[in-house]
Design an enzyme around this catalytic site. Structure first.
Site, mmCIF file in Angstrom:
data_model
loop_
_atom_site.group_PDB
_atom_site.id
_atom_site.type_symbol
_atom_site.label_atom_id
_atom_site.label_comp_id
_atom_site.label_asym_id
_atom_site.label_seq_id
_atom_site.Cartn_x
_atom_site.Cartn_y
_atom_site.Cartn_z
ATOM 1 N N ARG A 1 0.838 -1.319 0.024
ATOM 2 C CA ARG A 1 -0.058 0.036 0.072
ATOM 3 C C ARG A 1 0.875 1.235 0.165
ATOM 4 N NH1 ARG A 1 -2.050 2.415 4.604
ATOM 5 N NH2 ARG A 1 -2.164 0.369 5.751
ATOM 6 N N ASP B 1 -6.121 17.876 -15.512
ATOM 7 C CA ASP B 1 -6.393 16.829 -15.854
ATOM 8 C C ASP B 1 -5.794 16.305 -17.376
ATOM 9 O OD1 ASP B 1 -7.460 13.915 -17.057
ATOM 10 O OD2 ASP B 1 -9.264 14.315 -15.812
ATOM 11 N N LYS C 1 -7.542 5.196 -19.742
ATOM 12 C CA LYS C 1 -7.875 5.531 -21.022
ATOM 13 C C LYS C 1 -6.710 5.586 -22.108
ATOM 14 C CE LYS C 1 -11.496 6.590 -18.889
ATOM 15 N NZ LYS C 1 -11.966 7.882 -18.461
#
Ligand SMILES: *Cc1c(COP(=O)(O)O)cnc(C)c1O
Length: 394
Positions: A53, A185, A210
Site C-alpha cells: 500500500r 487533467d 484511457k
C-alpha cells in the site's frame, strides 16, 4: 519509507539473467534481513520496500515512466504516485493538498465524475468548488481577486465532450499570481500530445484507464507533481493513508500499453481527422467538434499548445435527439461504450450517459446538447469507421 522510484535491475532469482519485461510484484509486504534493516527502512534512513500500500516496485516503475514522459525534453524532473483509478488520482491530490475552507476554481465542462466528486464529496468536507468560465482570463482573475480562499485552479483541456480548449499558460500564471496551485487533467491528450508542465502547471492527473493503457483492460490513475516534498509529504501520504494505491497488475497492464503509446496516438489523431472531415461535409450533420478542424473555435489555441489534435470528437445531427439515438442504434462496427481511449472506436451519448448528473441548463451552456454524439476514434482501418458512421447516419 520508500518513495523514490524503483527500477527493476535484478531478477529475484540470481541464477538467471534479469527479466526483459517488468515483473509483477504480487506481494503485500517485503521481508527485512534483520531488525536493524527494518528499523532503518521505517525511519527512512535506509531505502527499501515495506508494504505494497505504501509502495510496490512494479507500480513505482510505471509511475516513474509516466512522470518521465510528462517531463520529456523539458529539462526538469517530476514525481508520481499511481492510484487505483483516475477518480482516485483526483481525490488523492485534493485530499493531500487542500483543507477545509479552501476552494477550488474550475470549469463546468469537466469529466462528469469529477464535477460530481467536487460537489458531492469535497463539498461535504467544506472544500467548495467555484465553477467559472476558464476561457475568460478576466473572469478567472476576478474570481481569485474576490476570494482569497481559492487555493487551486483545476482544469481540463481539451474538455469533454465538445473539445473546448483553454490556455494552460495563461491559467497557471493567474493561479500562481494568487498563490494557488494549478492542476490539470491531461487524460484526453497524454504527454505525447500535450505537456502541461511546459506551461507551468504544478500537478497533472490522468485516468491511465484511457489512452495511456489504451486497450481498455485496466483501471488506474496517476498524480504527477514537480515538487518532490509536496508529492511525498502530501500526495503520497494521502494515497498511503486513504489507501488509493494502484494494484501491481493494473500498473503492469498500463506499462504494457505504454509501449505503443506514440504509434496509437498518431493513428488516433489521423483517424479522428479523417472522420471529422467526413462528418463535417455530410449533409445530415449540423456540427462537428474537433480541434483539428479550422471551424473549431479553439483550433488556433490547440495548434499552439498541442502536438496533435487527439482521438476524441463529437458531432450533432440536424435531426437532434431522435436522429442521434437512431444513429447510435444502427452502429455495427463501432461499439457503444461509456469509456474512451481504446484501440476500438467507442460511441457515447453524453446527455443520457456521461453528463447525466449535470443540470440541463449547464449542459446546454457548454454545448452538450441532447443530440450530441461523442466518438472516441480508434486505431482500426479508418475506412471501416467512416463506412459504419455513414450507414448509421443515412
Ligand atoms: C475517465 C476519466 C476520468 C476518471 O477516470 P477513471 O479511471 O474512470 O476513474 C477522469 N478524467 C477524465 C478526463 C476521464 O476521461
Amino acid at each position: 519509507m520508500q518513495f523514490d522510484s524503483f527500477t527493476v535491475k535484478e531478477s529475484p532469482d540470481n541464477r538467471t539473467t534479469r527479466p526483459h519485461i517488468l515483473p509483477i510484484y504480487a506481494t503485500s509486504s517485503f521481508a527485512f534481513e534483520d531488525i536493524d534493516q527494518g528499523i532503518g527502512i521505517f525511519q527512512n534512513i535506509e531505502s527499501g520496500h515495506v508494504y505494497s500500500r505504501y509502495a510496490n516496485p512494479t507500480v513505482d516503475a510505471v509511475a516513474q515512466k509516466i512522470a518521465d514522459l510528462e517531463t520529456h525534453g523539458l529539462n526538469m524532473t517530476a514525481h508520481a504516485v499511481m492510484t487505483s483509478s483516475g477518480m482516485s488520482a483526483i481525490s488523492t491530490l485534493l485530499l493531500g493538498v487542500l483543507k477545509t475552507g479552501d476552494k477550488v476554481l474550475s470549469q463546468a465542462n469537466l469529466y462528469g465524475g469529477t464535477t460530481d466528486l467536487l460537489k458531492s464529496i469535497f463539498g461535504q468536507f467544506g472544500v467548495e468548488t467555484v465553477f467559472a468560465n476558464l476561457r475568460d482570463p478576466e473572469e478567472v482573475e476576478r474570481r481569485f481577486r474576490e476570494d482569497s480562499t481559492i487555493k487551486m485552479l483545476y482544469c481540463e483541456t481539451p474538455a469533454n465532450p465538445t473539445l473546448a480548449c483553454i490556455d494552460i499558460q495563461l491559467l497557471s500564471d493567474i493561479a500562481h499570481k494568487y498563490d494557488a496551485w494549478c492542476a490539470i487533467d491531461n487524460t484526453f491528450s497524454t504527454p505525447y500530445l500535450q505537456q502541461p508542465f511546459a506551461f507551468g502547471v504544478d500537478f497533472i492527473v490522468h485516468s491511465t484507464t484511457k489512452f495511456l493503457n489504451g486497450h481498455g483492460n485496466s483501471t488506474a490513475g496517476i498524480v504527477i507533481g514537480k515538487d518532490k516534498e509536496v508529492m511525498r509529504k502530501k500526495v503520497w501520504n494521502a494515497m498511503k493513508l486513504v489507501g488509493t494505491n494502484c494494484s501491481p497488475f493494473e500498473a503492469w497492464l498500463t506499462y504494457n500499453g505504454l509501449k505503443t503509446l506514440t504509434l496509437r496516438m498518431d493513428r488516433h489523431c489521423a483517424n479522428a481527422q479523417t472522420l471529422a472531415e467526413f462528418l463535417e461535409n455530410h449533409p445530415a450533420v449540423a456540427k462537428v467538434n474537433y480541434p483539428g478542424l479550422a471551424s473549431h473555435p479553439d483550433h488556433a489555441l490547440a495548434q499552439r499548445q498541442m502536438r496533435g489534435n487527439g482521438g476524441m470528437l463529437s458531432f450533432e445531427l440536424k435531426g437532434g435527439l431522435e436522429a442521434g439515438i437512431a444513429c447510435m442504434n444502427r452502429i455495427r462496427f463501432c461499439t457503444l461504450a461509456p469509456t474512451l481511449g481504446d484501440t476500438d472506436t467507442l460511441i457515447l451519448h453524453p446527455a443520457s450517459m456521461s453528463h447525466l448528473s449535470v443540470p440541463k441548463a449547464v449542459r446546454l451552456e457548454n454545448g452538450i446538447t441532447d443530440g450530441l454524439v461523442r466518438v472516441s476514434v480508434g486505431i482500426e482501418n479508418v475506412a471501416d469507421i467512416v463506412a459504419d458512421l455513414e450507414q448509421a447516419i443515412a
